[in-house]
Design a protein around this motif. Structure first.
Motif, PDB file in Angstrom:
ATOM      1  N   GLY A 159       0.796  -1.223   0.000  1.00 26.89           N
ATOM      2  CA  GLY A 159       0.000   0.000   0.000  1.00 26.89           C
ATOM      3  C   GLY A 159       0.823   1.263   0.000  1.00 26.89           C
ATOM      4  O   GLY A 159       0.459   2.267   0.629  1.00 26.89           O
ATOM      5  N   ALA A 164       0.103   2.721  -4.810  1.00 28.04           N
ATOM      6  CA  ALA A 164      -1.186   2.306  -4.258  1.00 28.04           C
ATOM      7  C   ALA A 164      -2.162   3.470  -4.230  1.00 28.04           C
ATOM      8  O   ALA A 164      -1.764   4.645  -4.270  1.00 28.04           O
ATOM      9  N   PHE A 168      -6.138   2.737   0.175  1.00 29.65           N
ATOM     10  CA  PHE A 168      -5.621   1.413   0.541  1.00 29.65           C
ATOM     11  C   PHE A 168      -5.801   1.141   2.032  1.00 29.65           C
ATOM     12  O   PHE A 168      -5.554   2.012   2.875  1.00 29.65           O
ATOM     13  N   ASN A 176      -9.322  -2.767  -1.935  1.00 30.87           N
ATOM     14  CA  ASN A 176      -8.039  -2.310  -2.487  1.00 30.87           C
ATOM     15  C   ASN A 176      -7.967  -2.534  -3.995  1.00 30.87           C
ATOM     16  O   ASN A 176      -7.449  -1.685  -4.735  1.00 30.87           O
ATOM     17  N   SER A 180      -7.683   0.447  -6.682  1.00 27.42           N
ATOM     18  CA  SER A 180      -6.502   0.508  -7.542  1.00 27.42           C
ATOM     19  C   SER A 180      -6.873   0.466  -9.021  1.00 27.42           C
ATOM     20  O   SER A 180      -6.405   1.280  -9.814  1.00 27.42           O
TER      21      SER A 180
END
Length: 251
Positions: A159, A164, A168, A176, A180
């Motif tokens: 992260g 990231a 995160f 996540n 992303s």
């Protein structure tokens, strides 16, 4: 190469020599090729299993939890209570890290030896097509994948920003991934990396077949088919994941 039946007059006049043509390497080429074959097949197995696990992104929620989050927690708790939390996971990580180091070292060592042996001469009269292209670009595709691995770890494991997303959260696998891959530049990079993985892995598996001494005609034909089938499955599965999030199919 040493001439054991040397002509002393010829040696004295400098026409031939008893000295080896080149220094004996610390590690024999066959050992490096064998190491690369084993570590390469290990990576192939890992990316296949990793892809299958990530496909849980499309499974329905269970008891209020995303299936991929349950899977992620399972990986962290494997072996409990006999082994401490995440200990088995760290064993896998260490094995993969050592394999990566050995694989990268072997690639550059073999490339260097091949270049020194050829000298100013270059490989010519290759068959052509995809196989020749992947042969010529193995170092390049390998470096691209190495950069991808570093980015992937910074993005979805550690992260670390800016790799990231700002959203995160450790342990929240589903959230996540959505955060992303909602970034189109990241999704495009992942897609390109998966195409590169297909090229590198397909040729790598075929090389491993040869380096492991598999010579049977039918067996090689079957394994050659598998060397394209498995990387293709991994490529398609790993492209569907970020693309589904980027276009809004998974939220």
């Amino acid at each position: 190469m040493t001439n054991k039946t040397a002509d002393r007059d010829a040696i004295r006049h400098g026409k031939i020599t008893e000295k080896p043509l080149r220094k004996l390497p610390a590690y024999p080429t066959w050992a490096i090729k064998l190491t690369m074959a084993i570590t390469g097949l290990l990576f192939g197995l890992f990316v296949l299993v990793h892809m299958v696990g990530n496909l849980k992104l499309f499974m329905p929620m269970h008891d209020g939890q995303y299936a991929i989050d349950v899977y992620g927690e399972f990986l962290r708790t494997m072996g409990e209570p006999i082994f401490p939390r995440e200990s088995i996971l760290w064993i896998f990580r260490i094995v993969l890290l050592v394999s990566l180091v050995l694989h990268v070292y072997g690639a550059f060592a073999l490339h260097g030896r091949a270049s020194r042996s050829r000298g100013k001469f270059r490989r010519t009269n290759l068959i052509g097509g995809l196989n020749s292209f992947t042969t010529r670009t193995m170092i390049v595709t390998g470096l691209v994948l190495l950069l991808f691995i570093i980015f992937h770890i910074l993005d979805l494991t550690l992260g670390v920003q800016p790799a990231a997303s700002e959203l995160f959260e450790h342990g929240a696998v589903h959230a996540n991934m959505v955060a992303s891959f909602s970034r189109w530049p990241v999704t495009i990079f992942y897609i390109v990396a998966m195409v590169v993985l297909f090229l590198h892995l397909s040729h790598g598996i075929f090389l491993a077949i040869s380096d492991l001494g598999i010579t049977g005609r039918r067996t090689r034909a079957v394994l050659l088919f598998i060397s394209y089938l498995v990387p293709a499955i991994v490529m398609i599965g790993n492209i569907i994941l970020p693309l589904s999030i980027a276009v809004g199919w998974v939220q």
